[in-house]
Design a protein around this motif. Structure first.
Motif, PDB file in Angstrom:
ATOM      1  N   MET A   1      15.512   9.193   6.378  1.00  0.00           N
ATOM      2  CA  MET A   1      14.247   8.470   6.269  1.00  0.00           C
ATOM      3  C   MET A   1      13.172   9.275   6.990  1.00  0.00           C
ATOM      4  O   MET A   1      13.185   9.403   8.199  1.00  0.00           O
ATOM      5  CB  MET A   1      14.362   7.089   6.931  1.00  0.00           C
ATOM      6  CG  MET A   1      13.207   6.182   6.605  1.00  0.00           C
ATOM      7  SD  MET A   1      13.217   4.610   7.513  1.00  0.00           S
ATOM      8  CE  MET A   1      14.904   4.143   7.558  1.00  0.00           C
ATOM      9  N   THR A   2      12.261   9.862   6.289  1.00  0.00           N
ATOM     10  CA  THR A   2      11.207  10.650   6.906  1.00  0.00           C
ATOM     11  C   THR A   2      10.014   9.770   7.220  1.00  0.00           C
ATOM     12  O   THR A   2       9.877   8.661   6.713  1.00  0.00           O
ATOM     13  CB  THR A   2      10.762  11.765   5.945  1.00  0.00           C
ATOM     14  OG1 THR A   2      10.131  11.184   4.816  1.00  0.00           O
ATOM     15  CG2 THR A   2      11.954  12.609   5.492  1.00  0.00           C
ATOM     16  N   GLY A   3       9.112  10.302   8.040  1.00  0.00           N
ATOM     17  CA  GLY A   3       7.946   9.535   8.431  1.00  0.00           C
ATOM     18  C   GLY A   3       7.093   9.124   7.253  1.00  0.00           C
ATOM     19  O   GLY A   3       6.554   8.027   7.189  1.00  0.00           O
ATOM     20  N   LYS A   4       6.966  10.014   6.229  1.00  0.00           N
ATOM     21  CA  LYS A   4       6.136   9.693   5.070  1.00  0.00           C
ATOM     22  C   LYS A   4       6.785   8.640   4.179  1.00  0.00           C
ATOM     23  O   LYS A   4       6.115   7.935   3.442  1.00  0.00           O
ATOM     24  CB  LYS A   4       5.861  10.963   4.268  1.00  0.00           C
ATOM     25  CG  LYS A   4       4.963  11.959   5.009  1.00  0.00           C
ATOM     26  CD  LYS A   4       4.687  13.187   4.160  1.00  0.00           C
ATOM     27  CE  LYS A   4       3.782  14.174   4.895  1.00  0.00           C
ATOM     28  NZ  LYS A   4       3.528  15.390   4.087  1.00  0.00           N
ATOM     29  N   GLN A   5       8.113   8.554   4.232  1.00  0.00           N
ATOM     30  CA  GLN A   5       8.822   7.606   3.369  1.00  0.00           C
ATOM     31  C   GLN A   5       8.986   6.228   3.996  1.00  0.00           C
ATOM     32  O   GLN A   5       9.327   5.282   3.316  1.00  0.00           O
ATOM     33  CB  GLN A   5      10.220   8.149   3.047  1.00  0.00           C
ATOM     34  CG  GLN A   5      10.221   9.424   2.219  1.00  0.00           C
ATOM     35  CD  GLN A   5      11.606  10.005   2.103  1.00  0.00           C
ATOM     36  OE1 GLN A   5      12.425   9.858   3.005  1.00  0.00           O
ATOM     37  NE2 GLN A   5      11.885  10.670   0.992  1.00  0.00           N
ATOM     38  N   VAL A   6       8.731   6.131   5.292  1.00  0.00           N
ATOM     39  CA  VAL A   6       9.052   4.930   6.050  1.00  0.00           C
ATOM     40  C   VAL A   6       8.509   3.655   5.425  1.00  0.00           C
ATOM     41  O   VAL A   6       9.202   2.658   5.333  1.00  0.00           O
ATOM     42  CB  VAL A   6       8.545   5.077   7.503  1.00  0.00           C
ATOM     43  CG1 VAL A   6       8.461   3.719   8.180  1.00  0.00           C
ATOM     44  CG2 VAL A   6       9.477   5.976   8.289  1.00  0.00           C
ATOM     45  N   ASP A   7       7.253   3.666   4.976  1.00  0.00           N
ATOM     46  CA  ASP A   7       6.612   2.434   4.520  1.00  0.00           C
ATOM     47  C   ASP A   7       6.957   2.054   3.079  1.00  0.00           C
ATOM     48  O   ASP A   7       6.513   1.031   2.590  1.00  0.00           O
ATOM     49  CB  ASP A   7       5.084   2.556   4.654  1.00  0.00           C
ATOM     50  CG  ASP A   7       4.659   2.714   6.103  1.00  0.00           C
ATOM     51  OD1 ASP A   7       5.336   2.133   6.960  1.00  0.00           O
ATOM     52  OD2 ASP A   7       3.674   3.426   6.360  1.00  0.00           O
ATOM     53  N   LEU A   8       7.726   2.875   2.382  1.00  0.00           N
ATOM     54  CA  LEU A   8       7.952   2.642   0.963  1.00  0.00           C
ATOM     55  C   LEU A   8       8.941   1.536   0.661  1.00  0.00           C
ATOM     56  O   LEU A   8       8.870   0.913  -0.381  1.00  0.00           O
ATOM     57  CB  LEU A   8       8.405   3.955   0.295  1.00  0.00           C
ATOM     58  CG  LEU A   8       7.392   5.112   0.356  1.00  0.00           C
ATOM     59  CD1 LEU A   8       7.969   6.335  -0.347  1.00  0.00           C
ATOM     60  CD2 LEU A   8       6.063   4.714  -0.273  1.00  0.00           C
ATOM     61  N   PHE A   9       9.895   1.280   1.560  1.00  0.00           N
ATOM     62  CA  PHE A   9      10.944   0.318   1.214  1.00  0.00           C
ATOM     63  C   PHE A   9      11.312  -0.579   2.394  1.00  0.00           C
ATOM     64  O   PHE A   9      12.439  -1.010   2.526  1.00  0.00           O
ATOM     65  CB  PHE A   9      12.196   1.060   0.720  1.00  0.00           C
ATOM     66  CG  PHE A   9      12.715   2.099   1.674  1.00  0.00           C
ATOM     67  CD1 PHE A   9      12.231   3.389   1.623  1.00  0.00           C
ATOM     68  CD2 PHE A   9      13.679   1.779   2.616  1.00  0.00           C
ATOM     69  CE1 PHE A   9      12.707   4.356   2.505  1.00  0.00           C
ATOM     70  CE2 PHE A   9      14.151   2.738   3.497  1.00  0.00           C
ATOM     71  CZ  PHE A   9      13.672   4.029   3.428  1.00  0.00           C
ATOM     72  N   LEU A  10      10.342  -0.866   3.238  1.00  0.00           N
ATOM     73  CA  LEU A  10      10.607  -1.713   4.392  1.00  0.00           C
ATOM     74  C   LEU A  10      10.391  -3.179   4.044  1.00  0.00           C
ATOM     75  O   LEU A  10       9.447  -3.537   3.352  1.00  0.00           O
ATOM     76  CB  LEU A  10       9.687  -1.335   5.557  1.00  0.00           C
ATOM     77  CG  LEU A  10       9.839   0.080   6.120  1.00  0.00           C
ATOM     78  CD1 LEU A  10       8.907   0.253   7.303  1.00  0.00           C
ATOM     79  CD2 LEU A  10      11.270   0.353   6.529  1.00  0.00           C
ATOM     80  N   ASP A  11      11.288  -4.033   4.545  1.00  0.00           N
ATOM     81  CA  ASP A  11      11.114  -5.474   4.379  1.00  0.00           C
ATOM     82  C   ASP A  11      10.086  -5.992   5.370  1.00  0.00           C
ATOM     83  O   ASP A  11       9.989  -5.515   6.508  1.00  0.00           O
ATOM     84  CB  ASP A  11      12.446  -6.195   4.615  1.00  0.00           C
ATOM     85  CG  ASP A  11      13.324  -6.183   3.370  1.00  0.00           C
ATOM     86  OD1 ASP A  11      12.833  -6.603   2.314  1.00  0.00           O
ATOM     87  OD2 ASP A  11      14.481  -5.750   3.473  1.00  0.00           O
ATOM     88  N   SER A  12       9.323  -6.984   4.946  1.00  0.00           N
ATOM     89  CA  SER A  12       8.370  -7.677   5.807  1.00  0.00           C
ATOM     90  C   SER A  12       8.376  -9.149   5.409  1.00  0.00           C
ATOM     91  O   SER A  12       8.746  -9.496   4.285  1.00  0.00           O
ATOM     92  CB  SER A  12       6.956  -7.117   5.647  1.00  0.00           C
ATOM     93  OG  SER A  12       6.885  -5.776   6.079  1.00  0.00           O
ATOM     94  N   LEU A  13       7.961  -9.989   6.325  1.00  0.00           N
ATOM     95  CA  LEU A  13       7.838 -11.417   6.028  1.00  0.00           C
ATOM     96  C   LEU A  13       6.379 -11.743   5.775  1.00  0.00           C
ATOM     97  O   LEU A  13       5.542 -11.574   6.662  1.00  0.00           O
ATOM     98  CB  LEU A  13       8.347 -12.253   7.202  1.00  0.00           C
ATOM     99  CG  LEU A  13       9.838 -12.556   7.275  1.00  0.00           C
ATOM    100  CD1 LEU A  13      10.110 -13.465   8.460  1.00  0.00           C
ATOM    101  CD2 LEU A  13      10.344 -13.207   6.004  1.00  0.00           C
ATOM    102  N   ILE A  14       6.086 -12.207   4.569  1.00  0.00           N
ATOM    103  CA  ILE A  14       4.713 -12.582   4.221  1.00  0.00           C
ATOM    104  C   ILE A  14       4.757 -13.974   3.591  1.00  0.00           C
ATOM    105  O   ILE A  14       5.297 -14.151   2.498  1.00  0.00           O
ATOM    106  CB  ILE A  14       4.082 -11.572   3.249  1.00  0.00           C
ATOM    107  CG1 ILE A  14       4.077 -10.168   3.874  1.00  0.00           C
ATOM    108  CG2 ILE A  14       2.674 -11.999   2.873  1.00  0.00           C
ATOM    109  CD1 ILE A  14       3.616  -9.080   2.938  1.00  0.00           C
ATOM    110  N   ASN A  15       4.231 -14.959   4.287  1.00  0.00           N
ATOM    111  CA  ASN A  15       4.186 -16.342   3.784  1.00  0.00           C
ATOM    112  C   ASN A  15       5.561 -16.884   3.421  1.00  0.00           C
ATOM    113  O   ASN A  15       5.703 -17.678   2.476  1.00  0.00           O
ATOM    114  CB  ASN A  15       3.256 -16.439   2.565  1.00  0.00           C
ATOM    115  CG  ASN A  15       1.835 -16.061   2.890  1.00  0.00           C
ATOM    116  OD1 ASN A  15       1.334 -16.359   3.973  1.00  0.00           O
ATOM    117  ND2 ASN A  15       1.163 -15.385   1.968  1.00  0.00           N
ATOM    118  N   ALA A  16       6.589 -16.452   4.136  1.00  0.00           N
ATOM    119  CA  ALA A  16       7.942 -16.963   3.900  1.00  0.00           C
ATOM    120  C   ALA A  16       8.330 -17.877   5.051  1.00  0.00           C
ATOM    121  O   ALA A  16       7.887 -17.690   6.190  1.00  0.00           O
ATOM    122  CB  ALA A  16       8.932 -15.810   3.785  1.00  0.00           C
TER     123      ALA A  16
END
Length: 299
Positions: A1-16
């Protein structure tokens, strides 16, 4: 996982919705103090036994549990949206700090890293079943964790992403048993460990019923507190007076005969009653669908 790829497939909680594991709410798995607890936590009611042993940084605290709540919420959200789930979750560290009501400064990230260390090093031995499997071996809350750092525009290293693998027991409980309950996000605003534990118990046992009562000695056991009963009662009275638990009120009741007593005499009787005669009562707060219930009807 490189620094540039980090944000491409991360889970986050949004209105859940925020979800917690019922067993984690029912039994005392976590330290209620921020100072390192090195004394093992043992709970045994004759049916279920829980033993929690500390790692180098002590037993995982009820604030460290925020990480598990966050992960359970992500898994539950994916399940409800029909997405695949796995034990290893990759997530945005900043999102976790936002959802759990923490700051986003350097100290917040350091505390998050400490939490992961304690969750990994704390050892749990329990007989609670998950997916009809009775766990009789020791395990940590998380099997592994990994933190990805990158440099920001100012050239400073920041925590960009985290990767955590849950233990089998908790993963089965969430995915197969569906052993989760929705909790109020305001839970994360509670600053006292005892407040958090009392909310968990109220949500698990009272839910939306009229009330839930528990004897003080039993409550102390279910909280797993290291405090002497007299100091526990002082903290409990503070919680009662502040009345800040999300969704629930809490009050103390004395089983001593009070016929003919004045209000002041009843208050003093409750204050000096033996622990065995004190009952702690929880009941839901008023909502548009539910009118307020008179305290006198409960006490």
């Amino acid at each position: 996982m490189t620094g540039k790829q980090v944000d491409l497939f991360l889970d986050s909680l949004i209105n859940a919705p925020i979800k917690d594991d019922r067993a984690l709410m029912e039994f005392p798995f976590f330290s209620l103090q921020k100072a390192p607890r090195m004394k093992p936590l043992v709970y045994d009611d004759g049916k279920i036994k829980v033993e929690v042993r500390p790692g180098d940084k002590g037993i995982a605290t009820i604030w460290d549990k925020d990480v598990l709540i966050y992960l359970a919420s992500i898994i539950n959200d994916r399940l409800e949206r029909g997405l695949p789930v796995e034990k290893t979750i990759r997530f945005n560290a900043h999102n976790l700090l936002q959802v759990t009501g923490r700051g986003s400064g350097k100290r917040a990230y350091e505390l998050l890293l400490d939490a992961m260390f304690r969750l990994r090093s704390t050892t749990i031995v329990t007989t609670i079943e998950a997916d009809e499997i009775k766990e009789r071996r020791g395990f940590g809350w998380i099997e592994t964790f990994r933190v990805i750092e990158r440099r920001n525009k100012a050239g400073k290293k920041v925590m960009a992403a985290c990767e955590i693998t849950l233990n089998d027991w908790m993963f089965r409980a969430i995915v197969k048993d569906r052993r989760v309950l929705t909790i109020n996000p305001a839970y994360f605003n509670l600053t006292m460990g005892l407040e958090r534990r009392l909310y968990e118990l109220a949500r698990k046992h009272c839910g939306y019923q009229d009330r839930w009562m528990i004897a003080l000695p039993r409550l102390i056991e279910k909280c797993g507190s290291v405090l002497e009963p007299r100091f526990f009662k002082l903290q409990l009275r503070r919680v009662v007076e502040e009345d800040a638990l999300p969704d629930y009120h809490i009050a103390l009741r004395c089983d001593a005969p009070e016929g003919g007593m004045s209000g002041t005499e009843r208050t003093e009787a409750r204050r000096w009653a033996s622990n065995e005669r004190i009952v702690v009562c929880f009941w839901p707060r008023q909502t548009p669908e539910r009118p307020a219930e008179p305290v006198s009807a409960l006490l």
